[in-house]
Each structure stands twice: as structure tokens, then as C-alpha cells.
Design an enzyme around this catalytic site. Structure first.
Site, PDB file in Angstrom:
ATOM      1  N   LYS A 171       0.827  -1.221   0.000  1.00  0.00           N
ATOM      2  CA  LYS A 171       0.000   0.000   0.000  1.00  0.00           C
ATOM      3  C   LYS A 171       0.852   1.257   0.000  1.00  0.00           C
ATOM      4  O   LYS A 171       0.450   2.288  -0.552  1.00  0.00           O
ATOM      5  CB  LYS A 171      -0.979  -0.050   1.167  1.00  0.00           C
ATOM      6  CG  LYS A 171      -0.328  -0.121   2.559  1.00  0.00           C
ATOM      7  CD  LYS A 171      -0.103   1.237   3.185  1.00  0.00           C
ATOM      8  CE  LYS A 171       0.590   1.121   4.528  1.00  0.00           C
ATOM      9  NZ  LYS A 171       0.734   2.432   5.211  1.00  0.00           N
ATOM     10  N   THR A 178      -3.846   5.340   3.036  1.00  0.00           N
ATOM     11  CA  THR A 178      -2.501   5.805   2.669  1.00  0.00           C
ATOM     12  C   THR A 178      -2.476   6.479   1.310  1.00  0.00           C
ATOM     13  O   THR A 178      -1.659   7.380   1.071  1.00  0.00           O
ATOM     14  CB  THR A 178      -1.516   4.621   2.695  1.00  0.00           C
ATOM     15  OG1 THR A 178      -1.668   3.916   3.924  1.00  0.00           O
ATOM     16  CG2 THR A 178      -0.087   5.082   2.574  1.00  0.00           C
TER      17      THR A 178
END
Length: 325
Positions: free
Chosen positions: A185, A242
Site C-alpha cells: 500500500k 494511505t
């Protein structure tokens, strides 16, 4: 209540120490630099990494390794690239470790859970991961995370000691899948930030995040993790935070790269770490060894190395053959 140790006095380590104190525990927070530890202990805060967050009285900050003595477990909250030298300095007889680092070690291509097992075989451990900004955890805002280990007793014990109504913990038996999500991520978030920094629009960012999730999912399964892990808090949840959250260091790095800065220029003067920069080439190498294609990760790796501009990286992605989703 048993004592909890936190190794690493960055933003995340400090936030976890605050959360452990909130859960009713005596907490010892270890900082590598004795002078830094003394300042934090005296000022009751972490002005460098988590300004505005007072340390509760239950937290003691120290640079002494004796802080591990008698701890029920220790939360390891240091950057992935620092784990190997740190474990080499820590004494034998460590308490169970809860790994709160995300990434892939360069060179060995190991995730933190694998790295611990290589250096301290059989040591009891779990992984803590999820969509968690440190400042929000420290502030007590509602948060959910995953505790992953094949040791059900350790999962339950750690959850009992760390969870509060505002910090909800879910168990998982898939530490590897959880760590793949935590590493991938960050890389995808750099790409998402670069898209926005280059002015390519929200449509492009949404498409990139979606295709990045597909890459993440493929790699989880190829390395022996569970497909449902990629769809959970440590996969999709962490990716969404994120790649879109304004406090994301990795998205901020991508924004800077998208606006034309070099990696060195984008990182200049930063006291915090954007893990995706170190993770991207290592994750790509790990995936290649497993026979898994990661086009977004490959594009980010080229961008970070200065081998492609954002426009060139996007052109390569858009030139890929069409296929069914």
C-alpha cells in the site's frame, strides 16, 4: 496490570505507547538516542515526531535496554530497514514481539515477520497493521487494526492489553498476507500521489488505486496468504487511507515527484520516513521471484530511480494490453 514495552520513539511508536497507557498499562518507551530519550522524558512529549501529544504519566521514556525486563510483550515500531541491526543489539530473552513495521528489507527481500523468524527462530510474535495514522491513534480517534499471528493465545493476550472502545482490534491467522498489504500500500500510495501531483485527476487516481489493489491481492495469494486478507483492514483499508489521506507521507512523496522533484529533493529535510521509497524495489524483486507482475510497483520503482518521469510511467501503464478485469 502488566507492563508493556515499545521499541522505537518515532510517531508510530509514541502513538502506540499512548494507546497502551490509555488501555491502563505502565509503558516503557525506548528511544535509541539517550539525549532524545531524556528530552522526551523531561518535556513529556515528542516534539520532533508527534508534536502536540502529551505523554501520559504512565509512560517512561528511556534509552536503557532494561526496559524490556518483565514486559508482557514489546511493540516493535521502527522502520523495516532498521530491524536487523536493532535485533542484533537486543539481548536474548526478549518478550513476545508485536511487529508494527511495514515494508520489505532490501537485500534479503524479507517482510518483518520473516526477518524476525530468520534472526530469532521460533520467537513468539504477531503483526499489528491496518489503516492507522499515528496522530489520530494518539488523539484517541476511532481506529481499527489487525493483530495477525498463528499463535491464537498471543493474539488474544495482545488484543486484551491494547484494545479500548476507540481502538478496535481484529484477529487474523495470516501474518504474511497482512504484511504484504502493509508493504504494497505504501508503494501504491506513492503512485497515487504522483498522479495528483502531475495534475492527472481523481479519475486516474481511483483507477490506479483499484489496479494497485489487484496487484496487492495477486501477491498476497502467490506468497501463500489469503485472498480475504487483501480485502480487509490491512489490505484495502490501509491502501485507501494511505493513498488518499492528507497526512500520508507516501502520498506526499508521490505528490512531490509528480510535481517534478527528484527523490533526493522530495526527501530533503524530512524527519519522518516514507517507507514506500525503500520498499518499492525490494517488493518488485520479491514479486518477480514469485512470478507475479506488479506494473504499478514497477512504475514507481522506475520513477524513484529517476529512470522514468511521471508522464513516461503513466504512458507505460496505459500502453499495457487491454484485458477483462
Amino acid at each position: 496490570m502488566p507492563r508493556i514495552a515499545v521499541i522505537g520513539a518515532g510517531a508510530w511508536g509514541t502513538a502506540l505507547a499512548v494507546q497502551a497507557a490509555r488501555a491502563g498499562h505502565e509503558v516503557v518507551l525506548w528511544a535509541r538516542d539517550p539525549s532524545r530519550a531524556a528530552i522526551m522524558q523531561a518535556t513529556r512529549g515528542n516534539s520532533l515526531h508527534l508534536p502536540g501529544t502529551p505523554l501520559p504519566p504512565a509512560i517512561t521514556v528511556t534509552a536503557e535496554q532494561t526496559m524490556l525486563d518483565g514486559a508482557a510483550f514489546a511493540l516493535l515500531a521502527v522502520p523495516t530497514q532498521h530491524i536487523r541491526p536493532l535485533l542484533g543489539r537486543l539481548p536474548e530473552g526478549l518478550p513476545p514481539l508485536i511487529l508494527a513495521a511495514k515494508g520489505v528489507e532490501q537485500g534479503s527481500l524479507l517482510f518483518p515477520f520473516e526477518l524476525l523468524d530468520a534472526l530469532r527462530p521460533g520467537h513468539p510474535a504477531a503483526v499489528l497493521s491496518g489503516p492507522n495514522f499515528a496522530h489520530e491513534v494518539a488523539a484517541g480517534l476511532p481506529t481499527a487494526a489487525v493483530l495477525a499471528s498463528q499463535d491464537a493465545a498471543l493474539r488474544a493476550m495482545a488484543a486484551d492489553h491494547l484494545a479500548t472502545p476507540g481502538f478496535r482490534l481484529y484477529g487474523s491467522e495470516d501474518p504474511l498476507g497482512v504484511q504484504v498489504g502493509g508493504a504494497a500500500k505504501n508503494v501504491i500510495a506513492i503512485a497515487a500521489g504522483a498522479v495528483i501531483g502531475a495534475g492527472l485527476g481523481e479519475n486516474a487516481r481511483a483507477a490506479l488505486i483499484t489496479r494497485g489493489l489487484a496487484e496487492l491481492s495477486r501477491l498476497v495469494v502467490a506468497l501463500g496468504g489469503r485472498a480475504e486478507t487483501a480485502a480487509g483492514l490491512s489490505g484495502l483499508g490501509d491502501l485507501l487511507l494511505t493513498a488518499t489521506g492528507p497526512s500520508s507521507r507516501n502520498t506526499a512523496l508521490g505528490l512531490a515527484l509528480g510535481r517534478g522533484l527528484t527523490l533526493a529533493e522530495a526527501l530533503a529535510g524530512k524527519s519522518s520516513v516514507a517507507e514506500g521509497a525503500a520498499t518499492a524495489p525490494a517488493l518488485l524483486a520479491r514479486a518477480t521471484a514469485a512470478g507475479v507482475e506488479l506494473p504499478v510497483c514497477a512504475a514507481v520503482t522506475a520513477l524513484l530511480a529517476g529512470e522514468a518521469t511521471v508522464a513516461e510511467a503513466m504512458a507505460q501503464l496505459l500502453a499495457r494490453p487491454r484485458r477483462d478485469e
